[in-house]
Write a protein that holds these residues in place. Sequence first.
Motif, short mmCIF file in Angstrom:
data_model
loop_
_atom_site.label_atom_id
_atom_site.label_comp_id
_atom_site.label_asym_id
_atom_site.label_seq_id
_atom_site.Cartn_x
_atom_site.Cartn_y
_atom_site.Cartn_z
N LEU A 265 24.37 1.05 4.30
CA LEU A 265 24.42 2.42 3.70
C LEU A 265 23.97 1.82 1.97
N THR A 266 23.15 3.58 1.64
CA THR A 266 22.03 3.46 0.56
C THR A 266 22.98 4.75 -0.20
N LEU A 267 23.38 4.29 -1.39
CA LEU A 267 23.64 5.22 -2.28
C LEU A 267 23.13 5.67 -3.12
N GLY B 12 1.26 -1.42 0.09
CA GLY B 12 0.17 0.50 -0.08
C GLY B 12 0.99 1.23 -0.04
N ARG B 13 1.65 1.50 -1.24
CA ARG B 13 2.77 2.38 -0.53
C ARG B 13 2.66 3.13 -2.16
N PRO B 14 2.37 4.31 -1.45
CA PRO B 14 2.49 5.84 -2.70
C PRO B 14 3.51 4.95 -4.12
N GLU C 182 17.16 1.09 9.55
CA GLU C 182 16.79 0.62 8.17
C GLU C 182 18.37 1.32 7.19
N SER C 183 18.91 1.20 6.22
CA SER C 183 19.98 1.94 6.03
C SER C 183 20.44 3.84 6.09
N THR C 184 21.34 3.96 6.04
CA THR C 184 21.56 5.65 5.79
C THR C 184 21.17 5.63 4.39
N VAL C 185 20.66 6.30 4.17
CA VAL C 185 20.41 7.07 2.54
C VAL C 185 21.55 7.92 2.82
N LEU C 186 22.64 7.80 1.57
CA LEU C 186 23.96 9.62 0.98
C LEU C 186 22.88 9.69 -0.40
N THR D 234 17.82 9.82 -10.42
CA THR D 234 18.42 8.46 -9.67
C THR D 234 17.90 7.49 -8.81
N VAL D 235 18.59 6.60 -8.70
CA VAL D 235 18.33 5.29 -8.20
C VAL D 235 19.74 5.38 -6.49
N GLY D 236 18.72 4.50 -5.90
CA GLY D 236 19.47 4.03 -4.68
C GLY D 236 19.68 3.05 -4.95
O1 TXA Z 1 18.09 -0.77 4.99
C1 TXA Z 1 16.90 -0.43 3.88
O2 TXA Z 1 17.40 0.80 3.23
C2 TXA Z 1 16.20 -2.14 4.29
C3 TXA Z 1 16.44 -2.90 3.41
C4 TXA Z 1 15.51 -3.97 2.97
O3 TXA Z 1 17.24 -2.54 2.98
N1 TXA Z 1 15.36 -1.23 3.20
C5 TXA Z 1 14.22 0.65 3.11
O4 TXA Z 1 13.47 0.80 1.75
O5 TXA Z 1 14.68 0.89 4.17
P1 TXA Z 1 12.22 1.81 2.22
O6 TXA Z 1 12.19 1.64 1.00
O7 TXA Z 1 11.45 1.87 3.67
O8 TXA Z 1 13.70 3.25 1.87
C6 TXA Z 1 14.01 3.44 0.79
C7 TXA Z 1 14.36 5.15 1.29
C8 TXA Z 1 12.71 6.19 1.21
O9 TXA Z 1 12.82 7.06 2.24
C9 TXA Z 1 13.02 7.06 -0.26
O10 TXA Z 1 12.43 8.15 -0.06
C10 TXA Z 1 14.58 6.38 -0.31
O11 TXA Z 1 14.99 5.68 1.04
N2 TXA Z 1 15.29 6.90 -1.85
C11 TXA Z 1 15.16 5.93 -2.69
N3 TXA Z 1 15.02 5.82 -3.85
C12 TXA Z 1 15.08 7.46 -4.00
C13 TXA Z 1 16.03 8.10 -5.01
N4 TXA Z 1 16.82 8.52 -6.12
N5 TXA Z 1 16.08 9.71 -4.37
C14 TXA Z 1 16.23 10.04 -2.84
N6 TXA Z 1 15.76 9.29 -2.42
C15 TXA Z 1 15.50 7.98 -2.31
#
Ligand code: TXA
Length: 345
Positions: A98-100, A58-60, A182-186, A119-121
């Motif tokens: 760590l998500t890049l 049910g994700r936007p 969750e992972s750090t998003v950078l 862009t892609v994470g």
């Molecule tokens: O630890 C984690 O990251 C977990 C495990 C399953 O890997 N995954 C996770 O995914 O937390 P999710 O979908 O719940 O969170 C992803 C976050 C969201 O806030 C999303 O908006 C952001 O990352 N994100 C993804 N792609 C992006 C992009 N291209 N630009 C900016 N933000 C992005």
Amino acid sequence: LWTVDDLTDLSTSYSHFTQAANLLRENEVVAFPTETVYGLGANACSDEAVQKIYEAKGRPSDNPLIVHIASVSTLDKIVKDVPEYAYKLISEFWPGPLTLILPKKGDELSTLVTAGLDTVGVRMPDHPLALALIREADVPVAAPSANKSGKPSPTHASHVYHDLHGKISGILDGGATGVGVESTVLDCTSAVPTILRPGGVTKGQLEAVIGEVTIDQALIEEGHAPKAPGMKYTHYAPNAPVVIVDGTINFLQKLIEQHQREGKKVGVLTTFENVAQLHAHKVIACGSRADLQTVAAQLYDVLRKFDESDVDLILSESFPQVGVGEAIMNRLLKAAGNQVIVEGN
Ligand code: TXA
Ligand code: MG
């Protein structure tokens, strides 16, 4: 539900993750453990498969997904313009939380993964089952956290089952996840990278490797739109309202009694150090203040436990915003809708 008992010898459970991998290749969705939280995986190259993730959760549809890979060579196929500092971070922290965020390359990935962004994470999870699954499926795996949208992320297979059973094709059960947040998003699309979501790797750890790192302004003050679309949603919220209490244990106990006099059943999120001093309808210790890693590891499970009780209100201790405390407070503040009571105010 496939249960894997021995994470050190996957040959004993080979049939489990090959079945799961086959389902991924057939564009079905499967939940799997990572070192942070459970993910809900699908073939990142298939619109049909990725659409199923959004439906099940049910994700936007404007909230992009993270692509999980098992080797750095896959990275170069899906992103471009990778700065030198990003490679330094990869060699230090991958596999890990760590998500890049990098510029997308080519048109192999489904546009639903990136929610239309350019862009892609990407991240490489540090979990033997996740890595084996991705390798076996031999496709990049799009995976958000495997919870119903808005609920706390799952740190046990039972959490995934509770939120999504009947809506997905299977769950690989590898026991409790380790990090718990969750992972750090950078964001790595500029000369100085920006933290869009605090997580398992701390700002200090990043800076020790590459120098200056900034934090998305939206995480510091209100009134800015967050750069990670997902950070704008209320999240991690149990059913009962959460209020964070920044003060002494005596102050917290007084607040509990005040609400109880009003007839409320009060739940308290506390720590090992303070649990014996607090009296309320439901008191749960979430790790130890002496080691915030233990708080992170149990946070979502504790938030979910309050949903199994009949509390009307949850009062939570506050944590110092240092190290993994940054991620803990980020999630707690979201669960609380930013409601904080400070002693003396
Ligand atoms: O630890 C984690 O990251 C977990 C495990 C399953 O890997 N995954 C996770 O995914 O937390 P999710 O979908 O719940 O969170 C992803 C976050 C969201 O806030 C999303 O908006 C952001 O990352 N994100 C993804 N792609 C992006 C992009 N291209 N630009 C900016 N933000 C992005
Ligand atoms: Mg999530």
